[in-house]
Design a protein around this motif. Sequence first.
Motif, PDB file in Angstrom:
ATOM      1  N   GLY A  54       0.834  -1.195   0.000  1.00 16.10           N
ATOM      2  CA  GLY A  54       0.000   0.000   0.000  1.00 16.10           C
ATOM      3  C   GLY A  54       0.866   1.240   0.000  1.00 16.10           C
ATOM      4  N   ASP A  55       0.219   2.375  -0.130  1.00 14.26           N
ATOM      5  CA  ASP A  55       0.928   3.647  -0.067  1.00 14.26           C
ATOM      6  C   ASP A  55       1.480   3.860   1.340  1.00 14.26           C
ATOM      7  N   ALA A  56       2.612   4.544   1.418  1.00 15.55           N
ATOM      8  CA  ALA A  56       3.267   4.762   2.712  1.00 15.55           C
ATOM      9  C   ALA A  56       3.549   6.239   2.893  1.00 15.55           C
ATOM     10  N   ILE A  57       3.629   6.658   4.147  1.00 13.83           N
ATOM     11  CA  ILE A  57       3.950   8.046   4.472  1.00 13.83           C
ATOM     12  C   ILE A  57       4.770   8.088   5.756  1.00 13.83           C
ATOM     13  N   VAL A  58       5.690   9.027   5.832  1.00 15.70           N
ATOM     14  CA  VAL A  58       6.553   9.177   6.999  1.00 15.70           C
ATOM     15  C   VAL A  58       5.883  10.108   8.009  1.00 15.70           C
ATOM     16  N   LEU A  59       5.778   9.635   9.246  1.00 17.37           N
ATOM     17  CA  LEU A  59       5.186  10.425  10.324  1.00 17.37           C
ATOM     18  C   LEU A  59       6.250  10.741  11.376  1.00 17.37           C
ATOM     19  N   LYS A  60       6.229  11.971  11.864  1.00 13.37           N
ATOM     20  CA  LYS A  60       7.092  12.376  12.962  1.00 13.37           C
ATOM     21  C   LYS A  60       6.254  13.154  13.971  1.00 13.37           C
ATOM     22  N   HIS A  61       6.661  13.065  15.245  1.00 14.79           N
ATOM     23  CA  HIS A  61       5.940  13.780  16.292  1.00 14.79           C
ATOM     24  C   HIS A  61       6.272  15.274  16.222  1.00 14.79           C
ATOM     25  N   SER A  62       5.253  16.090  16.339  1.00 16.05           N
ATOM     26  CA  SER A  62       5.446  17.534  16.424  1.00 16.05           C
ATOM     27  C   SER A  62       5.029  18.010  17.811  1.00 16.05           C
ATOM     28  N   ILE A  63       5.815  18.909  18.375  1.00 16.97           N
ATOM     29  CA  ILE A  63       5.593  19.394  19.742  1.00 16.97           C
ATOM     30  C   ILE A  63       5.242  20.870  19.683  1.00 16.97           C
ATOM     31  N   GLN A  64       4.083  21.205  20.197  1.00 16.92           N
ATOM     32  CA  GLN A  64       3.665  22.606  20.245  1.00 16.92           C
ATOM     33  C   GLN A  64       4.347  23.290  21.430  1.00 16.92           C
ATOM     34  N   ILE A  65       5.053  24.362  21.143  1.00 17.26           N
ATOM     35  CA  ILE A  65       5.781  25.110  22.173  1.00 17.26           C
ATOM     36  C   ILE A  65       4.894  26.243  22.676  1.00 17.26           C
ATOM     37  N   VAL A  66       4.410  26.087  23.903  1.00 15.14           N
ATOM     38  CA  VAL A  66       3.574  27.102  24.553  1.00 15.14           C
ATOM     39  C   VAL A  66       4.332  27.607  25.780  1.00 15.14           C
ATOM     40  N   PRO A  67       4.596  28.901  25.893  1.00 10.60           N
ATOM     41  CA  PRO A  67       5.368  29.402  27.035  1.00 10.60           C
ATOM     42  C   PRO A  67       4.607  29.259  28.350  1.00 10.60           C
ATOM     43  N   ASN A  68       5.355  29.047  29.429  1.00  6.21           N
ATOM     44  CA  ASN A  68       4.743  28.971  30.761  1.00  6.21           C
ATOM     45  C   ASN A  68       4.450  30.346  31.343  1.00  6.21           C
ATOM     46  N   VAL A  69       5.100  31.389  30.806  1.00  5.78           N
ATOM     47  CA  VAL A  69       4.903  32.751  31.315  1.00  5.78           C
ATOM     48  C   VAL A  69       4.602  33.674  30.144  1.00  5.78           C
ATOM     49  N   SER A  70       3.973  34.786  30.461  1.00  7.83           N
ATOM     50  CA  SER A  70       3.659  35.797  29.459  1.00  7.83           C
ATOM     51  C   SER A  70       4.743  36.867  29.452  1.00  7.83           C
ATOM     52  N   GLY A  71       4.869  37.520  28.319  1.00 11.03           N
ATOM     53  CA  GLY A  71       5.829  38.601  28.266  1.00 11.03           C
ATOM     54  C   GLY A  71       6.269  38.925  26.856  1.00 11.03           C
ATOM     55  N   LEU A  72       7.190  39.891  26.783  1.00 11.27           N
ATOM     56  CA  LEU A  72       7.703  40.378  25.514  1.00 11.27           C
ATOM     57  C   LEU A  72       8.894  39.536  25.072  1.00 11.27           C
ATOM     58  N   VAL A  73       8.857  39.061  23.846  1.00 13.35           N
ATOM     59  CA  VAL A  73       9.963  38.269  23.302  1.00 13.35           C
ATOM     60  C   VAL A  73      11.143  39.186  23.009  1.00 13.35           C
ATOM     61  N   THR A  74      12.302  38.853  23.551  1.00 16.84           N
ATOM     62  CA  THR A  74      13.497  39.672  23.355  1.00 16.84           C
ATOM     63  C   THR A  74      14.526  39.030  22.437  1.00 16.84           C
ATOM     64  N   GLU A  75      14.451  37.689  22.242  1.00 16.02           N
ATOM     65  CA  GLU A  75      15.463  37.015  21.431  1.00 16.02           C
ATOM     66  C   GLU A  75      14.879  35.734  20.838  1.00 16.02           C
ATOM     67  N   VAL A  76      15.160  35.508  19.552  1.00 14.89           N
ATOM     68  CA  VAL A  76      14.779  34.271  18.861  1.00 14.89           C
ATOM     69  C   VAL A  76      16.001  33.802  18.076  1.00 14.89           C
ATOM     70  N   PRO A  77      16.875  32.999  18.692  1.00 19.58           N
ATOM     71  CA  PRO A  77      18.129  32.629  18.033  1.00 19.58           C
ATOM     72  C   PRO A  77      18.017  31.522  17.001  1.00 19.58           C
ATOM     73  N   VAL A  78      16.879  30.823  16.938  1.00 18.24           N
ATOM     74  CA  VAL A  78      16.761  29.694  16.011  1.00 18.24           C
ATOM     75  C   VAL A  78      16.237  30.166  14.663  1.00 18.24           C
ATOM     76  N   GLU A  79      16.436  29.321  13.648  1.00 23.91           N
ATOM     77  CA  GLU A  79      15.930  29.579  12.318  1.00 23.91           C
ATOM     78  C   GLU A  79      15.071  28.402  11.870  1.00 23.91           C
ATOM     79  N   ALA A  80      14.139  28.688  10.984  1.00 23.70           N
ATOM     80  CA  ALA A  80      13.246  27.637  10.498  1.00 23.70           C
ATOM     81  C   ALA A  80      14.025  26.575   9.734  1.00 23.70           C
ATOM     82  N   TYR A  81      13.670  25.297   9.987  1.00 23.62           N
ATOM     83  CA  TYR A  81      14.233  24.137   9.298  1.00 23.62           C
ATOM     84  C   TYR A  81      15.746  24.023   9.469  1.00 23.62           C
ATOM     85  N   THR A  82      16.221  24.544  10.586  1.00 23.44           N
ATOM     86  CA  THR A  82      17.624  24.376  10.966  1.00 23.44           C
ATOM     87  C   THR A  82      17.668  23.456  12.173  1.00 23.44           C
TER      88      THR A  82
END
Length: 313
Positions: A54-82
Amino acid sequence: MILFLTLVYIGILMLLIKVGVVPLNTFTKISPVIFSLLLFVLLFIPMGFFAPSGDAIVLKHSIQIVPNVSGLVTEVPVEAYTPVKKGDLLFRINDRPYQAAVDVLRAQLKLAERRLEQSRTLVESRAISAIEVETAESQVETLKAQLDGAEFNLESTEVLSPVDGHVTSLALRPGHMLTAAPFTMAMVVVDDSEASVVVPIHQINLRHVARGQKAEVVFKVRPGRVFTATVENVISDLATGQVSPGGVMPVPDEIMPAPYFVRLKLDNEEVGRSLPTGAAGSAAIYTGDFEVSYPIRRVMMRMDAWLAYILPV
């Protein structure tokens, strides 16, 4: 494949007729039809039972990142698909108000501990009652618990990657205001540490499939290659058969024999980690019975692998 084998049979038959080994008569004229029917009944129908595909597909777990505290984001050092490692900083929230809350509680705790020491000294001289010492001890314990919570909030201003993986499409930027509330995710991290291959198998072909059986998988993103795998488990629960609490028995409008999903694990885990999420292809499971059909199935799998160079679907 039946058509291909029938054409091969016709070619051989014509050659034998031409050299005079086989006479040209009514039987030889209709023999290709008989050959095709025999192939279908004696080989391909059993192959569907004992080497389903039959047809096949690759599955991977995705984790939703929800912060535990509220506030203003000051730094985002990561890049997409890195690639990111477990424990790498994903983003940082302004920690100034949370650091202030920790400092206030530490000062209050220090004062409360001094008062507790004084209370214990005074109770020995019977200047105060024992209940006042217990009150001071309770206040110290309360402040310690509050300080522990405040320190947790302070640590939560640095959001770290929970797994080895990569961040998907990234929209978060410094200056965004985040809220610590359910379903308000800041980003999604895909877990690249493991990958599963899921293949739908029709119900009539599922009865011979079991955990631990060998399988082969080909992917459109890896044309010309065939990967070995092992049956991990059979996902034998369909949404159409599940009953949720509510007091009403669900009755579908039309009962259809939908396929069940079989989860495969690639024998080469490094290949699984390198495959993109959602990579499509085809898979075949070898149940261990009617092995005479396996060569045909293996040829079909390798044909799919090479056709991936030119066929988009």
